[in-house]
Design a protein around this motif. Structure first.
Motif: not given
Length: 603
Positions: A35-44, A85-94
């Motif tokens: 979840p920490g990775i997902s929270s920083k997807l916009d920064y990435i 993990i599913d949410a991270l994959i989805q968030g990255t693709h979005e």
């Protein structure tokens, strides 16, 4: 244009590598998580990269920070859940990015169900899923099948008590029984990482189904493949040359890698897995320094891998043998030669591709190694190294914190208490054995760890200047935060146009805008013998770029090479005012000729 040389999404990508334990802690337990990775997807996303590489998050006892996997389809509980993990994959693709995982299938954890079954009995159906061999009896003592040294110290063979056929009473000497009674399993790395038997086709099918296609079916865009050239073993297991008589365990690098059936195995994995999806395969390929030997792995005609990660540049300041973290001085001419060799893979007629990187989870921070982490030069040298990385052909990999100019842990930190890596712990044991009472040698060896240990890349990501660098709200983090976080952190650099972060963002935009030059352009090294500066040309048709890099703390003269065509126009520099014929300390410049224009579909 031949089919093999057509542009691919993974050729034009920039990869951002994430080490889950150290990226961002979302629940305050001191350990990074999914979840920490997902929270920083916009920064990435705002950095300008477009592929995330996530280091192992799988279920694991964590003897080697997740590279010892006990279940390929489950998640290490402190990192999160399958739903995370599913949410991270989805968030990255979005966000229009792609995501790749680590594939670790040379070995498993000793706690994997396969190995538990394999060691349960010599008659187990899975006995042949791992590499078991009988030992020897020498001078009345049981010894391993050969003298190879493990990458983490000691023998590559471990005697396994649970499945010995014979229990010998202590009053009998081992010489009274045959050596075949003693069974050892092979582990190129830690004792807790037994090597799989890739000779067994049932094993390979299980790996493809369980560890590869399972995730590709979930939408993962490919893999970075750990130790990809170690699957095929030299089954006679000959003794290695004795180079250190003080220990029975000898370096066996030439036997670890590139075994006789390797290319057969990789072709099969490509056919059974990667060919069925639009994905990327990036193999980790140690002990293969010559580009001609790398070419069969990455040539599109061979249908094995898309690109590989080599070690020659990243390891050129390391010692060898037992004390591989022993530091040795590196020279710029070697840095240049290794770069030129790797760039050969991207020549169109080779129908191949390459990666470029300076940092990852197995390497110390590049600013401290190849630039300068002194306050007067840290920012400039971080930008200079970024210029090198992002103007070469191939697919660049940026490691978390590299875009901030993060540096090594300070020399004041005690190696025995603050360094956590299994590799460093082994190194220190070997160093003390070899150094003995020689205090100077011990101090020199400790200095090597302070420059090259893997621990330096594993300190928590420095998000801001608050406690624990904004990485975690815990009182204590799994690894100490680098003292530099007050000066080096993402929040402080966000609003600073002169920051390392801003420079990375600008370079990534230029790389995409001029992709025919910087992604696909032909590399030509100039001033090969210059020990202070590096100069190279990138060419695409009539368009030219000139890259100038000063690797020193002094001003250095430069000239525009005569074979640079057209009038040079300054595209970017990492200093406010570029001098006419002099590069400032750690200055980097990029020139293009007047005919070079951004692509219509550029940034």
């Amino acid at each position: 244009m031949a089919t093999e040389t057509l542009p691919k999404w993974w050729k034009e990508a920039t990869v951002y590598q994430i080490y889950p334990a150290s990226f961002k802690d979302s629940n305050g337990d001191g350990l990074g998580d999914i979840p920490g990775i997902s929270s920083k997807l916009d920064y990435i996303k705002t950095l300008g990269v477009n592929v995330l590489w996530i280091c192992p998050f799988y279920k694991s006892p964590q003897y080697d920070m997740g590279y010892d996997i006990s279940d390929y389809q489950d998640v290490h509980a402190p990192y999160g859940t399958k739903a995370d993990i599913d949410a991270l994959i989805q968030g990255t693709h979005e966000r229009g990015m792609k995501i790749i995982f680590d594939l670790v299938v040379n070995h498993t954890s000793h706690e994997h169900a396969w190995f538990k079954e394999s060691r349960s009995s010599r008659d187990s159906p899975k006995r042949d899923w791992y590499m078991w061999r009988p030992g020897k009896v020498v001078d009345g003592k049981r010894v391993p099948p050969n003298n190879w040294r493990s990458n983490f110290g000691g023998s590559v063979w471990e005697w396994d008590e649970p499945t010995q056929e014979v229990r010998v009473p202590r009053l009998f000497a081992p010489a009274c029984i045959g050596a075949d009674a003693y069974q050892y399993y092979l582990h190129y790395f830690a004792v807790q990482q037994p090597d799989l038997n890739w000779e067994n086709p049932v094993v390979r099918k299980a790996v493809y189904a369980t560890a590869v296609n399972f995730w590709l079916d979930k939408g993962v865009d490919g893999f970075r493949i750990d130790t990809v050239n170690m699957y095929s073993k030299y089954l006679d297991f000959p003794d290695a040359e004795v180079v250190d008589p003080s220990t029975p365990w000898q370096p066996a690098d030439k036997y670890y890698s590139n075994g006789p059936r390797l290319h057969e195995f990789l072709k099969e994995m490509h056919r059974e897995c990667f060919s069925k999806y639009d994905v990327v395969s990036i193999g980790e390929c140690p002990n293969t320094p010559d580009w001609k030997d790398v070419l069969p792995f990455v040539s599109t005609r061979e249908k094995e891998l898309d690109m590989v990660i080599q070690f020659d540049l990243a390891s050129m300041d390391h010692g060898g043998g037992e004390l591989r973290l022993w530091h040795r001085d590196w020279k710029l001419h070697l840095f240049k030669a290794i770069t030129e060799d790797a760039q050969m893979l991207a020549i169109p007629e080779h129908n191949a591709w390459c990666t470029t990187y300076l940092e990852n989870h197995d390497q110390a921070r590049s600013v401290s190694r190849f630039g300068s982490d002194e306050p007067a030069f840290r920012v400039q040298s971080a930008k200079m190294l970024a210029t090198y990385l992002l103007t070469l052909s191939g697919t660049p990999i940026i490691y978390q914190g590299e875009e901030l100019g993060m540096v090594n842990m300070p020399p004041s930190w005690d190696v025995d208490t603050e360094y956590k890596d299994l590799n460093t712990i082994d190194y220190m044991q070997e160093l003390r054995r070899i150094a003995g009472d020689d205090k100077d040698k011990l101090a020199q060896g400790i200095r090597g760890a302070q420059l090259t240990a893997r621990d330096h890349s594993r300190t928590p990501m420095q998000w801001d200047g608050s406690a624990n660098a904004g990485f975690s709200t815990a009182k204590q983090t799994w690894m100490r935060v680098n003292d530099s976080y007050r000066e080096i952190n993402a929040a402080a650099q966000e609003g600073d146009g002169g920051s390392v972060l801003a420079y990375y963002r600008a370079l990534l935009k230029l790389r995409h805008a001029y992709k025919q030059l910087f992604v696909y352009g032909q590399f030509e090294l100039c001033d090969i013998d210059n020990k202070d500066t590096m100069t190279f040309i990138k060419r695409s048709g009539a368009e030219y770029a000139l890259v100038l890099l000063n690797f020193t703390k002094e001003d250095q003269p430069f000239v525009v090479p005569s074979h640079f065509k057209g009038q040079p126009e300054l595209l970017i520099s990492n200093v406010p005012e570029a001098g006419k014929h002099v590069l400032r300390p750690f200055e980097a410049r990029i020139y293009v000729n007047q005919g070079a224009k951004p692509s219509a579909n550029g940034a």
